[in-house]
Enzyme design. Structure first.
Site: not given
Length: 257
Positions: A62, A90, A162, A166
């Site tokens: 997790d 990833n 998000y 990144k």
């Protein structure tokens, strides 16, 4: 033809999408694959279905929990017999809430979770890998799966956390490239555009649906995850060492810098 015989590769998030394609490509190239998954064991098994006996190991962790991330790396070391050649960072999440118009409670929760899973967890793994390679006096490679959103922002207002995450992990990966290249430690970022994954399908719903997104793509199609898998296998082979530090765009000419 890419060959990774004799190399051990850790791939995170192999249960579906890009991670599944990367794991399958590494297996096909002959690598020993250690695949991470969260809860979907069946999906992870499908991703490495082509592996020979003993070629693939699947480990659940997790990534919301840094102790679990540390334990995962310890398990990877044990499974690899001490030598890991490549880490493919990833695994990640993209929540479809937490945008500017949403309640502050949603904003805070999504930003906190996204930074934990998309930045802190892969950075922790990156740290473990680099320290191991420095201790061993041998090189290795990091392949980060980024996003074009890290550079251009995202057209999905709900995915603002998000995009920021990144950008953050991309900068961390490039910092490794700049500081450890002379010790044989290489680091690359692959920045996909719209990839044929469930995450992208969900995101498309926020900006007019799949047809609207496809209409804006020069090739008229989404990036197949297998393209990313093939590129990862090529980078892991080590024949393009001077690409280290690069962000490799893979978006079908939808974003050209």
């Amino acid at each position: 033809m890419t060959t990774l015989a004799g190399k051990t590769v850790v791939v995170t998030g192999v249960s579906k999408g890009i991670g599944a394609a990367v794991a399958a490509a590494m297996v096909a190239a002959g690598a020993r694959v250690i695949g991470h998954y969260g809860r979907d064991r069946a999906g992870a098994e499908t991703a490495v279905a082509g592996a020979a006996d003993g070629q693939a190991t699947l480990i659940s962790a997790d990534f919301h929990d840094m102790a679990a991330v540390d334990a995962f790396w310890d398990d990877c070391r044990a499974a690899a017999g001490g030598r890991i050649d490549t880490l493919v960072n990833n695994a990640g999440i993209m929540r479809q809430t937490g945008g500017i118009p949403d309640p502050i409670e949603d904003w805070d929760a999504v930003w906190s979770e996204t930074m934990t899973v998309n930045v802190h967890a892969p950075a922790r793994l990156l740290r473990h890998a680099v320290r191991d390679w420095l201790d061993a006096g041998k090189g290795g490679s990091i392949i980060g799966i980024g996003s074009w959103a890290a550079t251009r922002g995202t057209s999905n207002p709900r995915a603002i956390a998000y995009a920021a995450s990144k950008a953050a992990i991309t900068a961390a990966t490039k910092t490794v490239a700049r500081n450890y290249a002379d010790r044989g430690i290489l680091a690359y970022v692959i920045a996909p555009g719209v990839v044929r994954t469930q995450m992208s399908v969900d995101s498309a719903e926020a900006v007019g649906g799949e047809a609207a997104v496809t209409a804006g793509l020069p090739m008229g199609e989404w990036v197949p995850p297998e393209d990313i898998g093939a590129l990862c296998a090529f980078l892991a082979e080590g024949r393009a060492r001077h690409l280290t530090g690069s962000t490799i765009d893979l978006n079908g000419a939808a974003y050209i810098r």
